[in-house]
Write a protein that holds these residues in place. Sequence first.
Motif, PDB file in Angstrom:
ATOM      1  N   TYR A  77       0.859  -1.225  -0.053  1.00  0.00           N
ATOM      2  CA  TYR A  77      -0.149   0.176   0.054  1.00  0.00           C
ATOM      3  C   TYR A  77       0.695   1.367  -0.094  1.00  0.00           C
ATOM      4  N   LEU A  78       0.491   2.092  -0.922  1.00  0.00           N
ATOM      5  CA  LEU A  78       1.168   3.390  -0.964  1.00  0.00           C
ATOM      6  C   LEU A  78       0.355   4.475  -1.536  1.00  0.00           C
ATOM      7  N   THR A  79       0.395   5.589  -0.592  1.00  0.00           N
ATOM      8  CA  THR A  79      -0.656   6.559  -1.223  1.00  0.00           C
ATOM      9  C   THR A  79       0.183   8.020  -1.059  1.00  0.00           C
ATOM     10  N   LEU A  80       0.077   8.750  -2.137  1.00  0.00           N
ATOM     11  CA  LEU A  80       0.649  10.179  -2.153  1.00  0.00           C
ATOM     12  C   LEU A  80      -0.566  11.243  -2.511  1.00  0.00           C
ATOM     13  N   LEU A 100      -0.544  -8.250  -5.034  1.00  0.00           N
ATOM     14  CA  LEU A 100      -0.467  -7.382  -4.130  1.00  0.00           C
ATOM     15  C   LEU A 100      -1.153  -6.290  -4.299  1.00  0.00           C
ATOM     16  N   ASP A 101      -1.296  -5.257  -3.246  1.00  0.00           N
ATOM     17  CA  ASP A 101      -2.270  -3.979  -3.733  1.00  0.00           C
ATOM     18  C   ASP A 101      -1.696  -2.986  -3.421  1.00  0.00           C
ATOM     19  N   ILE A 102      -1.305  -2.125  -4.224  1.00  0.00           N
ATOM     20  CA  ILE A 102      -0.822  -0.644  -3.863  1.00  0.00           C
ATOM     21  C   ILE A 102      -1.680   0.519  -4.455  1.00  0.00           C
ATOM     22  N   SER A 103      -2.196   1.224  -3.516  1.00  0.00           N
ATOM     23  CA  SER A 103      -2.891   2.511  -3.838  1.00  0.00           C
ATOM     24  C   SER A 103      -2.053   3.509  -3.867  1.00  0.00           C
ATOM     25  N   VAL A 104      -1.778   4.219  -5.056  1.00  0.00           N
ATOM     26  CA  VAL A 104      -1.243   5.542  -5.076  1.00  0.00           C
ATOM     27  C   VAL A 104      -2.233   6.407  -5.973  1.00  0.00           C
ATOM     28  N   GLU A 105      -2.815   7.191  -4.940  1.00  0.00           N
ATOM     29  CA  GLU A 105      -3.895   8.218  -5.719  1.00  0.00           C
ATOM     30  C   GLU A 105      -3.851   9.582  -5.301  1.00  0.00           C
ATOM     31  N   TRP A 116      -4.240  -7.620  -7.666  1.00  0.00           N
ATOM     32  CA  TRP A 116      -3.188  -7.047  -7.978  1.00  0.00           C
ATOM     33  C   TRP A 116      -3.371  -5.379  -8.088  1.00  0.00           C
ATOM     34  N   LEU A 117      -2.281  -4.602  -8.305  1.00  0.00           N
ATOM     35  CA  LEU A 117      -2.120  -3.421  -8.359  1.00  0.00           C
ATOM     36  C   LEU A 117      -3.115  -2.938  -9.684  1.00  0.00           C
ATOM     37  N   THR A 118      -4.104  -2.335  -9.687  1.00  0.00           N
ATOM     38  CA  THR A 118      -4.703  -1.762 -10.740  1.00  0.00           C
ATOM     39  C   THR A 118      -4.944  -0.443 -11.283  1.00  0.00           C
ATOM     40  N   VAL A 119      -4.770   0.485 -10.286  1.00  0.00           N
ATOM     41  CA  VAL A 119      -5.089   1.714 -10.245  1.00  0.00           C
ATOM     42  C   VAL A 119      -4.147   2.580  -9.757  1.00  0.00           C
ATOM     43  N   LEU A 120      -3.737   3.422 -10.647  1.00  0.00           N
ATOM     44  CA  LEU A 120      -2.775   4.580 -10.233  1.00  0.00           C
ATOM     45  C   LEU A 120      -3.231   5.833 -10.590  1.00  0.00           C
ATOM     46  N   ASP A 121      -3.764   6.623  -9.659  1.00  0.00           N
ATOM     47  CA  ASP A 121      -4.355   7.818  -9.903  1.00  0.00           C
ATOM     48  C   ASP A 121      -3.518   8.976  -9.131  1.00  0.00           C
ATOM     49  N   LEU A 122      -3.193   9.759 -10.122  1.00  0.00           N
ATOM     50  CA  LEU A 122      -2.142  10.999  -9.872  1.00  0.00           C
ATOM     51  C   LEU A 122      -2.570  12.410 -10.288  1.00  0.00           C
ATOM     52  N   SER A 123      -4.200  12.282 -10.420  1.00  0.00           N
ATOM     53  CA  SER A 123      -4.717  13.263 -10.953  1.00  0.00           C
ATOM     54  C   SER A 123      -4.660  14.602  -9.983  1.00  0.00           C
ATOM     55  N   SER A 124      -4.421  15.880 -10.888  1.00  0.00           N
ATOM     56  CA  SER A 124      -4.379  17.171 -10.266  1.00  0.00           C
ATOM     57  C   SER A 124      -3.212  17.223  -9.305  1.00  0.00           C
ATOM     58  N   LEU A 125      -2.034  16.590  -9.502  1.00  0.00           N
ATOM     59  CA  LEU A 125      -0.715  16.977  -8.874  1.00  0.00           C
ATOM     60  C   LEU A 125       0.064  17.972  -9.593  1.00  0.00           C
ATOM     61  N   LYS A 126      -0.173  19.239  -9.275  1.00  0.00           N
ATOM     62  CA  LYS A 126       0.063  20.358 -10.123  1.00  0.00           C
ATOM     63  C   LYS A 126       1.616  20.541 -10.504  1.00  0.00           C
ATOM     64  N   SER A 140       0.512  -5.078 -13.975  1.00  0.00           N
ATOM     65  CA  SER A 140      -1.037  -5.321 -13.460  1.00  0.00           C
ATOM     66  C   SER A 140      -1.748  -4.087 -13.626  1.00  0.00           C
ATOM     67  N   LEU A 141      -1.260  -2.931 -13.908  1.00  0.00           N
ATOM     68  CA  LEU A 141      -1.935  -1.745 -13.728  1.00  0.00           C
ATOM     69  C   LEU A 141      -3.133  -1.857 -15.048  1.00  0.00           C
ATOM     70  N   VAL A 142      -4.151  -1.223 -14.668  1.00  0.00           N
ATOM     71  CA  VAL A 142      -5.203  -1.210 -15.507  1.00  0.00           C
ATOM     72  C   VAL A 142      -5.640   0.074 -15.787  1.00  0.00           C
ATOM     73  N   LYS A 143      -5.427   0.883 -14.762  1.00  0.00           N
ATOM     74  CA  LYS A 143      -5.711   2.313 -15.137  1.00  0.00           C
ATOM     75  C   LYS A 143      -5.078   3.385 -14.661  1.00  0.00           C
ATOM     76  N   LEU A 144      -4.727   4.304 -15.454  1.00  0.00           N
ATOM     77  CA  LEU A 144      -3.662   5.521 -15.100  1.00  0.00           C
ATOM     78  C   LEU A 144      -4.211   6.724 -15.397  1.00  0.00           C
ATOM     79  N   ASN A 145      -4.405   7.697 -14.406  1.00  0.00           N
ATOM     80  CA  ASN A 145      -5.107   9.024 -14.551  1.00  0.00           C
ATOM     81  C   ASN A 145      -3.928   9.985 -13.978  1.00  0.00           C
ATOM     82  N   ILE A 146      -3.462  10.731 -15.040  1.00  0.00           N
ATOM     83  CA  ILE A 146      -2.511  12.109 -14.786  1.00  0.00           C
ATOM     84  C   ILE A 146      -3.335  13.101 -15.151  1.00  0.00           C
ATOM     85  N   SER A 147      -4.425  13.311 -15.134  1.00  0.00           N
ATOM     86  CA  SER A 147      -5.411  14.491 -15.623  1.00  0.00           C
ATOM     87  C   SER A 147      -5.231  15.435 -14.619  1.00  0.00           C
TER      88      SER A 147
END
Length: 227
Positions: A77-80, A100-105, A116-126, A140-147
């Motif tokens: 688990y990892l969160t930013l 494993l499961d890592i949340s980096v959101e 599995w690690l499936t979601v990497l959400d880094l949205s709005s990190l200016k 195993s990443l399924v969704k990547l969000n850098i919007s």
Amino acid sequence: MFLPFLRWLDLRGSKGLMRTPDFTGMPNLEYLNLSGCTSLKKVHHSLGCSRKLIRLDLSHCKSLERFPCVNVESLEYLTLQYCSSLEKFPEILGRMKPKLDISVEGSKMRSHFPGWLTVLDLSSLKNLVSLPSSIGMLKSLVKLNISGCSKFESLSEGIGDLGNLESLDASYTLISQPPSSIIQLNKLKSLSFVKQKTGGGLVDGVFFVFPHMNEGLRSLEELDLSY
């Protein structure tokens, strides 16, 4: 500082903490909580040697600009979340466990369940400007969000190694040319490079080059290149 038996280090809410200690003397560290350390700017590079680290919480560290690396050999688990000053995503070290499961959101927490690690959400990190080439290790990443990462300039060629990626949202970034390896993402269903600002105004002077698809992107269902 040598604490060979230390497994749990909780420094959350330490508002005066500007840098972490050296983790070399904590070989058995498993849980590290730095959430709410609003003055924290630097994580010591020795964190990359923490091969037994299971959980790392850096949420609400609004002054954190960068930390060099993270070891994923044991990490679950990892969160930013709300690290609004983060300029660079850390390099990824070690070989991931098969499950494993890592949340980096960046904006929304995800519940912690095995898998599995499936979601990497880094949205709005200016202040985020790029991702390391080692991002391709997150197989195993399924969704990547850098919007909304308004200073983000380029994706590395390592993005092409994310063979299970189904959704990539790079809206409202400075990306002008996706890497050629993006056409290797044959499970990708949704892809967005929208250039309209959230406030309704347009980004001026945008020059955008999309790579020649040839036989790639075979599963693509949604492609948004508006504005």
